[in-house]
Structure formats: structure tokens, C-alpha cells
Design a protein around this motif. Structure first.
Motif, mmCIF file in Angstrom:
data_model
loop_
_atom_site.group_PDB
_atom_site.id
_atom_site.type_symbol
_atom_site.label_atom_id
_atom_site.label_comp_id
_atom_site.label_asym_id
_atom_site.label_seq_id
_atom_site.Cartn_x
_atom_site.Cartn_y
_atom_site.Cartn_z
ATOM 1 N N PHE A 67 8.554 83.288 51.214
ATOM 2 C CA PHE A 67 9.840 83.721 50.869
ATOM 3 C C PHE A 67 10.733 83.527 51.711
ATOM 4 C CE2 PHE A 67 8.915 84.100 45.950
ATOM 5 C CZ PHE A 67 8.984 83.070 45.755
ATOM 6 N N ARG A 68 10.274 84.697 52.268
ATOM 7 C CA ARG A 68 11.687 84.384 53.887
ATOM 8 C C ARG A 68 11.294 83.836 54.739
ATOM 9 N NH1 ARG A 68 15.035 85.287 56.163
ATOM 10 N NH2 ARG A 68 15.689 86.974 57.663
ATOM 11 N N THR A 222 2.211 84.014 64.685
ATOM 12 C CA THR A 222 2.906 83.332 62.798
ATOM 13 C C THR A 222 2.887 84.282 62.210
ATOM 14 O OG1 THR A 222 3.454 80.784 63.339
ATOM 15 C CG2 THR A 222 3.555 81.703 61.586
ATOM 16 N N ALA A 223 1.551 84.673 62.283
ATOM 17 C CA ALA A 223 0.183 86.082 61.293
ATOM 18 C C ALA A 223 0.688 86.957 61.654
ATOM 19 C CB ALA A 223 -1.223 86.240 61.221
ATOM 20 N N GLU A 228 3.923 91.676 59.961
ATOM 21 C CA GLU A 228 4.743 92.621 60.477
ATOM 22 C C GLU A 228 6.490 92.770 59.480
ATOM 23 O OE1 GLU A 228 5.955 91.787 64.185
ATOM 24 O OE2 GLU A 228 3.913 92.310 65.451
ATOM 25 N N TYR A 229 6.051 91.877 58.992
ATOM 26 C CA TYR A 229 7.424 92.000 58.208
ATOM 27 C C TYR A 229 6.262 91.828 56.384
ATOM 28 C CZ TYR A 229 11.223 89.964 55.203
ATOM 29 O OH TYR A 229 12.043 89.560 54.360
ATOM 30 N N GLY A 230 5.435 92.643 56.397
ATOM 31 C CA GLY A 230 4.639 91.958 54.714
ATOM 32 C C GLY A 230 3.854 93.476 54.693
ATOM 33 N N ASN A 367 15.315 92.580 57.960
ATOM 34 C CA ASN A 367 14.039 91.822 58.559
ATOM 35 C C ASN A 367 13.929 93.950 58.232
ATOM 36 O OD1 ASN A 367 13.439 89.543 58.319
ATOM 37 N ND2 ASN A 367 14.495 88.905 60.759
ATOM 38 N N LYS A 368 14.173 94.496 57.362
ATOM 39 C CA LYS A 368 14.738 95.940 57.500
ATOM 40 C C LYS A 368 13.493 96.673 56.867
ATOM 41 C CE LYS A 368 18.631 97.019 60.247
ATOM 42 N NZ LYS A 368 18.150 96.922 62.308
#
Length: 481
Positions: A67-68, A222-223, A228-230, A367-368
Motif C-alpha cells: 500500500f505504501r 526496489t525489492a 527495508e520498509y516491510g 517511513n519510521k
């Protein structure tokens, strides 16, 4: 106002998609309390906990990550493809490990046959594969397709479970694919797991059309950004499962399966708040990201939070008022009703869980997500500590108090941090007032006037009237915009 209308309409449909399957599954509580004794009820509860842990690991936090990035990146095909590829690679590795070491996992899980573990592994893999297709349906605003597939999934699971647990034993038809049964047909955990596996397989088939639009191109850069976000979200999700479910595992270990079966059955009556939160989450998460660039985004977040709490407190009090009627329908053996004392506590705990979910938008938009991870880890630690303190002293009601303490603390911590990094002018005084008043009314209803239905209904009506007197003008203004 168009955003609100879209949010409300989508939330209603997503609410049906969340509520109908859960209601159908919830009805299975009556089936389980008829077909299973308290020990076996504990066993099937623990199986779902194991499955929840596995699902979190397999998802890699890709749902929220999807979603992000889908709403912020221009190359949306790349986001879809990389999210699917990450989950696919993860599940293949997990599947290989699971099947190679299946016998070992069988021993430490407490199951009696490795086929149960293998079906569990396959089921969780299938559930992971449909995460992004379902997320794509949600982000492209096709709520009806989402709802239909979700409901069909649960109907298949429900029908097969009733068939295996209730119908086949009566007509003495043997359905044993597992060596787990050696002395005739004994409906149990194997049949529940197998029914879930069939439902997950059908769901994947129904979503195959969504895979056709995937470019299947893996981009390392991209992955990496998505991981890093997930990954912090995945760790937070793992900690959330501890917060939500470790009480059953701990009570089973310390107090025994019989008491855990009673606790787990009564705990399920808190599902009404869980359903409310789930419906909210399915509609709110895409909404929060979609309006994040609006000038009045924070005002919208404040409004959504406010009405979430108002409606949540009404729901909490409503369940307490009708608790004995609900229990009579769903807890078919009287032994299970001993645990009803935990229900008001669990309802309030789940409301705080929903508030924390609402507050989580601050670290997702900034993004924290690492903060969300640390808060959840702290919550998991707090869950374990409070369980060790409360359960030996209070019995299984201590599990409910531990849950309430943990979610309340997590909501407060998240709010304090949000004030620094992403301040939203939430109506804190109003929130505390409604929660406190609804809690007092719930206490009066359950401990003073329990069994006096007319008086309890008047208590609920009085609370709704107070809410209307306080919030009626705001509601009318919102409706007129």
C-alpha cells in the motif's frame, strides 16, 4: 467530503468482507464446544496460533508495504511484481525447510502425526500467495470482489468443518487421511486443518486472474527498499501475535489445557470488537495513505479516530449487556461459560488495540516503521512479563488483564511518539471520557445487574443518549457537508 463517503462506503463493504467470514467462523465456536472437550478446544486454538505466527513470517510485511509504495511510486507494475516475488521466494524456502524437518516440528508442536504439520505448512503458503492479489483488489477499489471471495473461503471452511465434526460422526462414515486416528473416526484437529486447506486452495484458484497482470520482473533495488520498509512491520506483526495469542499458550502450559479451553472459548466472545477493528482497518489503511497528501489530512485522521472510539465504546457496552444471550447461543456446554468474566476486559483491551492501530499511521507515513517494530517488541515483552505476574496469582483472568495492560501501554506510547514525529490534534479528553464512561457502565451491567436484561438495555440506551447529546451536533454537521 467525497473522501469520507468513499471511505465509509468501502469500509461498509470491507466490513461485510471481514464480518461475514468472522461471523461464520464465530458460529463454529458453537460447533467446537459441541464436538470438542475443553482440552481439544485448547489444542485447536493453539493450532491457529501457530498458523498466525507462520503467516506473519511468510508475509514479510508486504501487505502494508505494498500500500505504501503503490500509492507513492510511479512504476506500480514493479511494486506488484516485486511484492509477489518476495513472498514467493520466502514461501518456497519455508516450504522446503518445513517438509524436510516436518518430523522434528511435529515433535515440538505437540501434534501426533507429521501430516498435520505438512497440511499446516501448505495452508499457510497458500494464504501467503494471495496476500498481494487481495491487496491489489483493495487498492484498486474493488471491494465487492474482495468480499465475495473472502465469504466463499469461509463458507467452504465452515461447511467442511461441520461435515467432519458433526455430520460424518452421526452417520458413522470414516474420513481419516491421517494415521493420527487408529481406533475409528474421531473428529478432531486434523479435520479442522484439512477443511482450512481446502478453503485456501479454492481461494487461490479464484484469484488466479489477478496474477495475469503481474510482469514477474524482479528489481533488486526496489525489492531492497520494500524489504527495508516491510521487515520491521513483519517483526512488529510477530510481536503482535505474541500480544494477541501468547496468553493462550502460557495458560495452557501453566494452568493446563482444560482451563485454557474455557479461557479460549470465552475469549472468542471478544471477537465483536475484533470484527469492528478488522472492518475499520480494511477500509482505513488505503484511505489513510490515499489522503496523506491532502492539506486537511490530519483533520481527517482526527475525525476518523474520534468516531472509531465513539462507536467502539457503544459496541463494547452492547456486547456486555447481551453477554448471557450471546454465551447461551455460542458456548454450548456450561463448563465453557465459567470464563465469561474475562469478556468485558478483553473487549476493552481490543478497543485499545484498535486505537493503537489508528495511531500507527504516524510511523507508516513518515517511513519510521522501525518505531512500530520497537513498540510491538516492547508490547510482546510486556505481555510475557504481565502474564507471568498475573496468571499464577489470578488464574486465567490474569491473561485478560495482561492483554488490557499491554494494549493500553502500547497505545499511550504510540500517542506520545506521534506528538513528536507526526502530531495529529486528536481529541484526547473526549476519548478518555467516552472510554471511562463506557467502562463504568460495563462494570455496572456485568457485576451489578447481570441477568436483569431490561435494566441492562436501559443502561445501553442511556449511554447512547449521552453520546448523542454530546456528539449529535458534530454528527449532523458532518452529514450535511
Amino acid at each position: 467530503m467525497t473522501n469520507y463517503k468513499k471511505f465509509i462506503s468501502n469500509t461498509v463493504v470491507y466490513g461485510l468482507a471481514a464480518v461475514l467470514p468472522r461471523v461464520i467462523t464465530f458460529i463454529l465456536t458453537a460447533v467446537f464446544t459441541v464436538a470438542l472437550n475443553t482440552t481439544h478446544f485448547s489444542h485447536q486454538t493453539n493450532w491457529f496460533i501457530y498458523a498466525a505466527f507462520i503467516n506473519v513470517v511468510l508475509s514479510m510485511g508486504m501487505e502494508t508495504t505494498f500500500f505504501r509504495f503503490y500509492t507513492s511510486e510511479e512504476n506500480k507494475d514493479s511494486i506488484i511484481s516485486n511484492a509477489v516475488c518476495i513472498i514467493l521466494i520466502n514461501t518456497v524456502i519455508f516450504g522446503l525447510i518445513g517438509f524436510v524437518f516436518g518430523d522434528y516440528f511435529t515433535g515440538i508442536s505437540g501434534f501426533d502425526d507429521s501430516i498435520i504439520i505438512k497440511i499446516l505448512i501448505l495452508t499457510t503458503i497458500l494464504d501467503a500467495w494471495v496476500i498481494i492479489p487481495f491487496a491489489l483488489i483493495r487498492v484498486t477499489q474493488r471491494p465487492w470482489k474482495f468480499m465475495i471471495i473472502k465469504v466463499l473461503n469461509t463458507l467452504v471452511y465452515f461447511i467442511l468443518t461441520c461435515l467432519f465434526l458433526l455430520f460424518l460422526p452421526k452417520i458413522q462414515i470414516d474420513f481419516n487421511l491421517s494415521s493420527y486416528f487408529h481406533t475409528g473416526y474421531k473428529p478432531g484437529i486434523f479435520h479442522i486443518i484439512f477443511a482450512n486447506f481446502v478453503a485456501s486452495t479454492i481461494t487461490l484458484v479464484l484469484l488466479l486472474s489477478e496474477f495475469r497482470s503481474i510482469s514477474w520482473k524482479f528489481d533488486k533495488i526496489t525489492a531492497q527498499k520494500m524489504l527495508e520498509y516491510g521487515i520491521p512491520i513483519m517483526i512488529a506483526g510477530f510481536a503482535y501475535i505474541i500480544n494477541e495469542n501468547y496468553d493462550k499458550l502460557y495458560i495452557s502450559k501453566v494452568l493446563g489445557d482444560d482451563l485454557n479451553g474455557i479461557y479460549s472459548a470465552s475469549y472468542r466472545l471478544g471477537v465483536f470488537m475484533t470484527l469492528y477493528i478488522m472492518a475499520f482497518r480494511l477500509g482505513a489503511e488505503p484511505f489513510f495513505f490515499n489522503v496523506s497528501k491532502d492539506l486537511d489530512a490530519k483533520l481527517k485522521y482526527k475525525t476518523v479516530m474520534h468516531w472509531f472510539i465513539v462507536l467502539g465504546t457503544i459496541l463494547m457496552l452492547g456486547v456486555v449487556v447481551f453477554i448471557d444471550i450471546i454465551a447461551a447461543i455460542l458456548l454450548r456446554q456450561d463448563i465453557y461459560k465459567q470464563g465469561l468474566m474475562i469478556v468485558p476486559i478483553i473487549l476493552l483491551a481490543n478497543l485499545f488495540s484498535g486505537i493503537y492501530l489508528n495511531l500507527s499511521i504516524w510511523y507508516k507515513l513518515t517511513n519510521k516503521t522501525v518505531f512500530g517494530m520497537f513498540i510491538s517488541i516492547f508490547g510482546a515483552f510486556l505481555t510475557i512479563i504481565t502474564l507471568m505476574f498475573f496468571v499464577p496469582r489470578l488464574g486465567y483472568i490474569g491473561g485478560a488483564y495482561a492483554t488490557l495492560f499491554t494494549y493500553g501501554a502500547m497505545a499511550i506510547i504510540s500517542y506520545v511518539l506521534s506528538r513528536k514525529f507526526f502530531p495529529v490534534p486528536y481529541n484526547v479528553i473526549g476519548a478518555v471520557g467516552f472510554i471511562a464512561l463506557a467502562s463504568i457502565f460495563s462494570f455496572i451491567s456485568f457485576y451489578i445487574f447481570r441477568g436483569q436484561l431490561l435494566i441492562n438495555i436501559l443502561i445501553l440506551v442511556l449511554y447512547i443518549l449521552i453520546v448523542y447529546l454530546v456528539e449529535g451536533r458534530k454528527l449532523r454537521e458532518l452529514a450535511q457537508k
